[in-house]
Every structure is written in structure tokens, then in C-alpha cells.
Design a protein around this motif. Structure first.
Motif, short mmCIF file in Angstrom:
data_model
loop_
_atom_site.label_atom_id
_atom_site.label_comp_id
_atom_site.label_asym_id
_atom_site.label_seq_id
_atom_site.Cartn_x
_atom_site.Cartn_y
_atom_site.Cartn_z
N ARG A 376 1.04 -1.14 -0.06
CA ARG A 376 -0.22 -0.15 -0.01
C ARG A 376 0.87 1.20 -0.12
NH1 ARG A 376 -5.37 -0.33 1.05
NH2 ARG A 376 -6.23 -2.52 1.57
N ARG A 377 1.89 1.30 0.63
CA ARG A 377 2.69 2.24 0.56
C ARG A 377 3.48 2.69 -0.56
NH1 ARG A 377 4.24 5.13 5.30
NH2 ARG A 377 6.18 5.85 3.90
N ASN A 378 4.02 1.37 -1.41
CA ASN A 378 4.32 1.60 -2.73
C ASN A 378 3.60 1.69 -3.70
OD1 ASN A 378 7.70 1.62 -1.71
ND2 ASN A 378 6.63 -0.15 -0.80
N ARG A 379 2.27 1.44 -3.45
CA ARG A 379 1.41 1.49 -4.50
C ARG A 379 1.58 0.66 -5.88
NH1 ARG A 379 -2.00 5.85 -4.21
NH2 ARG A 379 -1.55 7.20 -2.82
N ARG A 380 1.97 -0.69 -5.22
CA ARG A 380 2.28 -1.78 -6.11
C ARG A 380 2.16 -2.89 -5.46
NH1 ARG A 380 7.27 1.31 -7.40
NH2 ARG A 380 6.75 2.33 -9.32
N TRP A 381 1.23 -3.96 -6.14
CA TRP A 381 1.21 -5.37 -5.54
C TRP A 381 2.02 -6.26 -6.52
CZ3 TRP A 381 -3.30 -2.34 -3.50
CH2 TRP A 381 -3.40 -2.75 -2.33
N PHE A 382 2.77 -7.11 -6.18
CA PHE A 382 3.36 -8.32 -7.08
C PHE A 382 2.89 -9.53 -6.41
CE2 PHE A 382 6.35 -4.71 -7.58
CZ PHE A 382 6.82 -4.84 -8.77
N VAL A 383 2.06 -10.20 -7.45
CA VAL A 383 1.19 -11.36 -7.00
C VAL A 383 1.75 -12.46 -8.12
CG1 VAL A 383 -0.86 -12.47 -6.74
CG2 VAL A 383 -0.88 -10.21 -6.02
N PRO A 384 2.09 -13.51 -7.47
CA PRO A 384 2.47 -14.59 -8.53
C PRO A 384 1.02 -15.33 -9.07
CG PRO A 384 2.87 -15.41 -6.49
CD PRO A 384 2.40 -14.07 -6.16
N ASP A 385 1.30 -15.60 -10.48
CA ASP A 385 0.16 -16.32 -10.84
C ASP A 385 0.25 -17.84 -10.40
OD1 ASP A 385 2.02 -18.00 -12.30
OD2 ASP A 385 1.80 -16.53 -14.33
N SER A 386 -0.79 -18.69 -10.84
CA SER A 386 -0.76 -20.21 -10.26
C SER A 386 0.57 -20.86 -10.26
CB SER A 386 -1.97 -20.77 -10.77
OG SER A 386 -1.97 -21.03 -12.08
N ARG A 387 1.23 -20.85 -11.56
CA ARG A 387 2.51 -21.54 -11.63
C ARG A 387 3.39 -21.05 -11.06
NH1 ARG A 387 2.89 -22.28 -17.97
NH2 ARG A 387 2.38 -20.04 -18.10
N ASP A 388 3.76 -19.82 -11.11
CA ASP A 388 4.65 -18.96 -10.58
C ASP A 388 4.57 -19.08 -9.03
OD1 ASP A 388 7.16 -17.46 -10.26
OD2 ASP A 388 5.85 -15.56 -10.22
N LEU A 389 3.32 -19.29 -8.51
CA LEU A 389 3.28 -19.56 -6.79
C LEU A 389 3.77 -20.88 -6.61
CD1 LEU A 389 1.86 -18.95 -4.16
CD2 LEU A 389 -0.28 -20.21 -5.07
N GLY A 390 3.57 -22.10 -7.30
CA GLY A 390 4.22 -23.26 -7.24
C GLY A 390 5.85 -23.17 -7.30
N LEU A 391 6.29 -22.54 -8.15
CA LEU A 391 7.78 -22.40 -8.26
C LEU A 391 8.41 -21.72 -7.13
CD1 LEU A 391 10.45 -22.58 -9.82
CD2 LEU A 391 9.78 -20.42 -10.93
N GLN A 392 7.88 -20.38 -6.83
CA GLN A 392 8.52 -19.68 -5.57
C GLN A 392 8.34 -20.46 -4.37
OE1 GLN A 392 7.40 -15.44 -5.27
NE2 GLN A 392 7.19 -15.09 -7.59
N THR A 393 7.08 -20.94 -4.19
CA THR A 393 6.94 -21.56 -2.75
C THR A 393 7.98 -22.76 -2.54
OG1 THR A 393 4.63 -20.88 -2.62
CG2 THR A 393 5.54 -22.69 -1.26
N THR A 394 8.15 -23.37 -3.78
CA THR A 394 9.23 -24.68 -3.74
C THR A 394 10.46 -24.15 -3.53
OG1 THR A 394 7.80 -25.87 -5.30
CG2 THR A 394 10.16 -26.49 -5.07
N TYR A 395 10.97 -22.86 -4.15
CA TYR A 395 12.08 -22.40 -4.05
C TYR A 395 12.47 -21.99 -2.60
CZ TYR A 395 16.50 -19.39 -5.22
OH TYR A 395 17.36 -18.89 -5.42
N TYR A 396 11.53 -21.15 -2.05
CA TYR A 396 11.64 -20.75 -0.60
C TYR A 396 11.70 -21.87 0.66
CZ TYR A 396 10.13 -16.45 -2.90
OH TYR A 396 10.20 -15.30 -3.88
N LEU A 397 10.90 -23.05 0.10
CA LEU A 397 10.80 -24.12 1.18
C LEU A 397 12.08 -24.89 0.98
CD1 LEU A 397 7.17 -25.24 0.85
CD2 LEU A 397 8.30 -23.95 2.83
N LEU A 398 12.58 -25.37 -0.16
CA LEU A 398 13.52 -26.21 -0.32
C LEU A 398 14.76 -25.79 -0.56
CD1 LEU A 398 11.78 -28.90 -2.81
CD2 LEU A 398 11.63 -29.02 -0.20
N LEU A 399 15.04 -24.39 -0.81
CA LEU A 399 16.55 -23.94 -1.12
C LEU A 399 16.72 -22.89 -0.11
CD1 LEU A 399 16.75 -24.40 -5.14
CD2 LEU A 399 17.92 -25.55 -3.39
N ASN A 400 16.05 -21.78 -0.08
CA ASN A 400 16.49 -20.41 0.21
C ASN A 400 16.20 -20.49 1.76
OD1 ASN A 400 16.43 -17.47 -0.05
ND2 ASN A 400 14.86 -17.73 1.34
N ALA A 401 15.22 -21.04 2.47
CA ALA A 401 15.11 -21.11 3.74
C ALA A 401 16.19 -22.05 4.27
CB ALA A 401 13.99 -21.51 4.51
#
Length: 512
Positions: A376-401
Motif C-alpha cells: 500500500r505504501r509503494n502502490r504496487r502489488w506483486f502477485v504470482p500466478d498459479s504456476r509461479d506460486l508453485g515455483l516460488q514456494t518450492t524455491y523458498y521451502l527447499l532452497l532459500n530457507a
């Protein structure tokens, strides 16, 4: 020489510049020699490098021993009478101990070290330091015995440490009560000898019927009988001391990429179609699609796809995650520090999951709300689509964290805790580095502050758990916070808003 330009004005050329001086060519062939020079240096200086690495390893992660039994050879300590102090220790570490240095840190000068041995092998005595050349493999044990002679009656406290090989860093010793310490203590109450401590008897041995002219030998034997009530363990633990007949003594919030709310946006006009395709559905575009919210919501919405995430993920893997993984492995190999010292242990998994699940849910909710606030402060929302949601979540769970927790909590915080012997200070330093590390992505101060707070929470989770500390709980909470801030959290909020009619598509594409 004169010419005219298109405006009709005359241009006079007085002269030209000379040729630019040629730059010296860099001898790029020397770059190819660098690997060979480094390899040759490593071969020649391998022993000093390895020695320095082992010394650093003892400082970063001291060896672990378990005191099985220990005490004096007798509960009576009499002035001028030698007495043996022995310890039976087991190697509770994953590293082999090539010798042990027994070092008296507090010993009254009236005590004289007269001998030391381990089994049938004599030890080397150098002042108050005694080296036992015995090899203790993981899980094995050894008995170390030192004979002392008090010169006078006194009440003294004897403190000692045990260090691997000839090192100076004391090992961590776990006693029978479960306490872990680096300094062992024993009381040394010595009394003067009294008359009853010795009983002399004369015994004459001779031939009762000597014959005339034969040689007769007379012998007198003096036998001294000392009062030694028995061998009882004293000093450490509650376990009895066993007697070894052979030895004669006792035995026994950060993410892998750019935060959506602060990512620098290029001009999207080159990537968006000039006419809005009404048939295009959510999550079906290969490139980020922008939607204009209704009049109540001014910020712009940007849908990210798999292609968008892969652009930064492939660079993030090579530049950030791979080095964060290799550095602790290289340090472990060079110093000999076991990987369990960096949190790679599953000693209490049930406890870890019971603690991590409620904290992960709370962290996810806080991170999602914080992402909404920043959007809200930056007036921009970045929302992944359904396939990108799976890719990002997998990346954060298995690699990044897992990798970030492996480096910051296990390697950095664990190493600083052992080195500085100040756990709270280690948490503070690691949290500061974790927060400052996010500045490399040119984050604003608000996201950096949020990441620092998340790092502090993760550091405390890693600190307040039974020994040995495990990375399971902080990794689960870290993954939940990252998903709440970057992928699943924004996606869930967007889905809820869309289901409640809070968003509508504009008749034409929105351009920045």
C-alpha cells in the motif's frame, strides 16, 4: 577547408586530433597461470594450512568429552605420601582425539607432580601441563592418572582442563549430573601423618638349630602397615570408581531474490500488448500483466509468471545460495569441525515440530500483513500466478530457507557462540549481519527492518533449544515467513480480494 552545414553556417576545420595513444595490453595469459600457482601453493603449504585450520576448528567448536568416573586413589591424603588422581573420559565427539593434554589451571605449589600414565604408557610432564599420547576414537574411552605428592598439610582446590592433542582450547566435558563444563575441580584436603598411620613389626628369621662350624644367616624384616581405608571415588559425579589391577589405580523474512514491494520496475510498455485481450484469464500470461483496481484501490497490481521468477532465481542460485552452502562445508573440511556443530542434527525432531508449527503460522500471518502494508505504501502489488506460486514456494521451502539458516544460524551464530562464549552477543551480531545483508538488494529501510526483526526471532529460536541445537525449527519458521511475505501470502490476499469483488479489470492495459 570549409564546408557548410544544413543551417547554412560555415564550419572551419582548423585541424584534427592525433591518433589516440595505444593502451598497453593486459597479459591475459597470466590469468591462466593463477590456478596452477594456487594449486602449487596449497601443496607446498598444506601442512601449515591444515594445522591452522585444525587450531581454528578447536576454537570454533571445542571437542566434547564425557566424564565416566574420576577421583582419588584413596580418601586419605597424608602429607609426603603420594596419591593418584585419575579420570576416565569417553570421546563424545565425531572427531578422533590424538592425545590429551591435562593442564592444571589451579594447583598449590605444595603439590608435586611425581608421575602420570594412561594404561601402561607414561605421559610427558612439562610443568603443570601433562600430555597423554593416547588416541581416543569416537565412542571410545581412556583412563588418565596423575600421581601427586603433597609436601604439607593443607586445604586446597585443584582445577584442571582437558585439551585435545597439544592444543590450548579446553574440551567441553559432561559430568554425571548432565552439566557441561570446561574446567573440572577437586578438593585436596591433606593432613599431617600420625602415629597410627604406620605399624612397624620386627621379625627375626634364623635357623633354630645351627650346627657347629656352619655359616648361619640372621635376617630382620621390618614391615610397615599404612592405614588406607579403601578406594572411594571423590570429587566428580556419583558413580563408583572401579579398580583396574593392571594399572593400579581407578578406572573407569529474507528471500532468494528481490522483494516484490521494492523491486525497480522497468517500463512495461515494451512488454505489454497495446490492446487489452479480454479473453486472457488470470495466470495464463507468460509475462507480467498489470490490472487497474477500482477507484477504492489506487495501487497497481502486477502478476508475475514463471519466466519472471526464473530470471532472478538462476542468478540468485549462482551468486548467493551456492556460496552460502559451500563456505560452511569448506570450513568444516579444513578445520575438522563436524557438521553437527553447524546445526545439522535431528536430536529432538518431535520437539522441533511442536515448537515450529505455531510459530510458523504466526510468522506467516505477520509477514503477509507486513507485505500488504508495504504494498500500500509503494502502490504496487506483486502477485504470482498459479504456476509461479508453485515455483516460488518450492524455491523458498527447499532452497532459500534451509540454506540461509544453515549459513546464518548454524554456521555464523553457532560458531560465534562457541568462539565468544556469549550466546546473546552471537545472536545480536548474526542478526545485524543478516539485516545488513539484505541491503545488498537495495531494499528500503522498512523491509530491512522487517528482515532484521525476523532474523532476531529466528536466532532466538535456534538459541533456546536443547543441546545440540538443530536447524529444523528455525528453518520451518523461516520458510513460513518468506512464503507469507513473497508468494503464498500476497496470493491468498489477492484471491480473497478478487473473490469479494475488490478488483476489476480495466478496459485497457495500465502502463507505468
Amino acid at each position: 577547408m570549409e564546408e557548410r552545414d544544413q543551417s547554412g553556417e560555415e564550419i572551419t576545420y582548423v585541424g584534427g586530433l592525433g591518433e589516440a595513444p595505444k593502451r598497453k595490453r593486459w597479459p591475459f595469459v597470466l590469468l591462466g597461470l593463477i590456478p596452477f600457482v594456487l594449486a602449487a601453493t596449497a601443496v607446498v603449504l598444506w601442512n601449515p594450512i591444515r594445522s591452522l585450520g585444525r587450531t581454528a576448528g578447536e576454537t570454533i567448536a571445542p571437542y566434547s568429552l564425557t566424564l565416566e568416573s574420576g577421583g582419588w586413589s584413596s580418601d586419605q591424603k597424608i602429607a609426603t605420601v603420594p596419591i593418584t588422581l585419575s579420570l576416565t573420559v569417553a570421546n563424545a565427539d565425531q572427531r578422533t582425539i590424538n592425545g590429551v593434554t591435562w593442564r592444571f589451571t589451579k594447583l598449590d605449589p605444595a603439590w608435586e607432580i611425581v608421575g602420570a600414565s594412561s594404561g601402561n604408557t607414561a605421559a610427558q610432564i612439562n610443568g603443570n601441563a601433562i600430555f597423554f599420547a593416547t588416541v581416543i576414537h569416537p565412542g571410545a574411552s581412556a583412563t588418565l592418572a596423575v600421581t601427586l605428592r603433597p609436601s604439607k598439610a593443607m586445604d586446597s582446590q585443584i582445577d584442571l582442563t582437558l585439551s585435545p592433542a597439544h592444543g590450548t582450547t579446553p574440551a567441553k566435558v559432561q559430568v554425571s549430573s548432565g552439566t557441561v563444563t570446561s574446567t573440572l575441580s577437586a578438593s585436596g584436603k591433606v593432613r599431617n601423618p600420625i602415629e597410627s598411620d604406620a605399624d612397624a613389626r620386627l621379625t627375626a628369621l634364623y635357623d633354630p638349630q645351627p650346627s657347629q662350624g656352619s655359616l648361619t644367616v640372621w635376617q630382620i624384616h621390618v614391615g610397615a602397615r599404612c592405614q588406607q581405608p579403601g578406594n572411594r571415588a571423590a570429587g566428580w559425579g556419583e558413580r563408583p570408581v572401579r579398580c583396574d589391577p593392571g594399572s593400579g589405580g581407578p578406572d573407569g523474512a529474507r528471500s532468494g531474490g528481490h522483494p516484490p514491494c521494492q523491486r525497480t520496475l522497468p517500463d512495461s510498455s515494451a512488454r505489454l500488448p497495446r490492446q487489452f485481450d479480454a479473453a486472457t484469464c488470470f495466470g495464463k500470461r507468460d509475462r507480467p500483466t498489470q490490472y487497474r483496481p477500482d477507484h477504492q484501490l489506487d495501487p497497481m497490481l502486477y502478476r508475475t509468471s514463471v519466466a519472471d521468477s526464473w530470471r532472478w532465481m538462476r542468478l540468485d542460485l549462482a551468486v548467493r545460495l551456492v556460496p552460502l552452502t559451500i563456505v560452511p562445508l569448506a570450513v568444516s573440511w579444513l578445520t575438522g569441525v563436524p557438521l553437527r556443530s553447524f546445526g545439522l542434527v535431528f536430536a529432538h525432531p518431535l520437539r522441533d515440530f511442536l515448537v515450529a508449527i505455531p510459530l510458523a503460522v504466526a510468522g506467516f500471518a505477520v509477514a503477509a500483513g507486513f507485505a500488504e502494508y508495504l504494498a500500500r505504501r509503494n502502490r504496487r502489488w506483486f502477485v504470482p500466478d498459479s504456476r509461479d506460486l508453485g515455483l516460488q514456494t518450492t524455491y523458498y521451502l527447499l532452497l532459500n530457507a534451509p540454506i540461509e539458516e544453515w549459513f546464518f544460524r548454524g554456521f555464523m551464530q553457532g560458531g560465534l557462540t562457541t568462539w565468544l562464549r556469549a550466546p546473546i552477543l552471537a545472536v545480536g551480531l548474526t542478526t545485524a549481519v543478516f539485516g545488513g545483508y539484505d541491503l545488498l538488494d537495495r531494499w528500503g529501510w522498512r523491509p530491512v527492518l522487517g528482515a532484521t526483526a525476523a532474523g532476531l526471532a529466528l536466532g532466538l529460536i535456534y538459541l533456546w533449544q536443547p543441546d545440540p541445537p538443530s536447524l529444523v525449527a528455525p528453518t520451518i519458521v523461516h520458510a513460513a515467513i518468506t512464503c507469507g511475505f513473497l508468494s503464498l501470502g500476497p496470493y491468498a490476499i489477492f484471491a480473497w480480494r478478487r473473490a469479494n469483488g475488490r478488483f476489476r479489470r480495466s478496459a485497457e492495459p495500465v502502463r507505468q
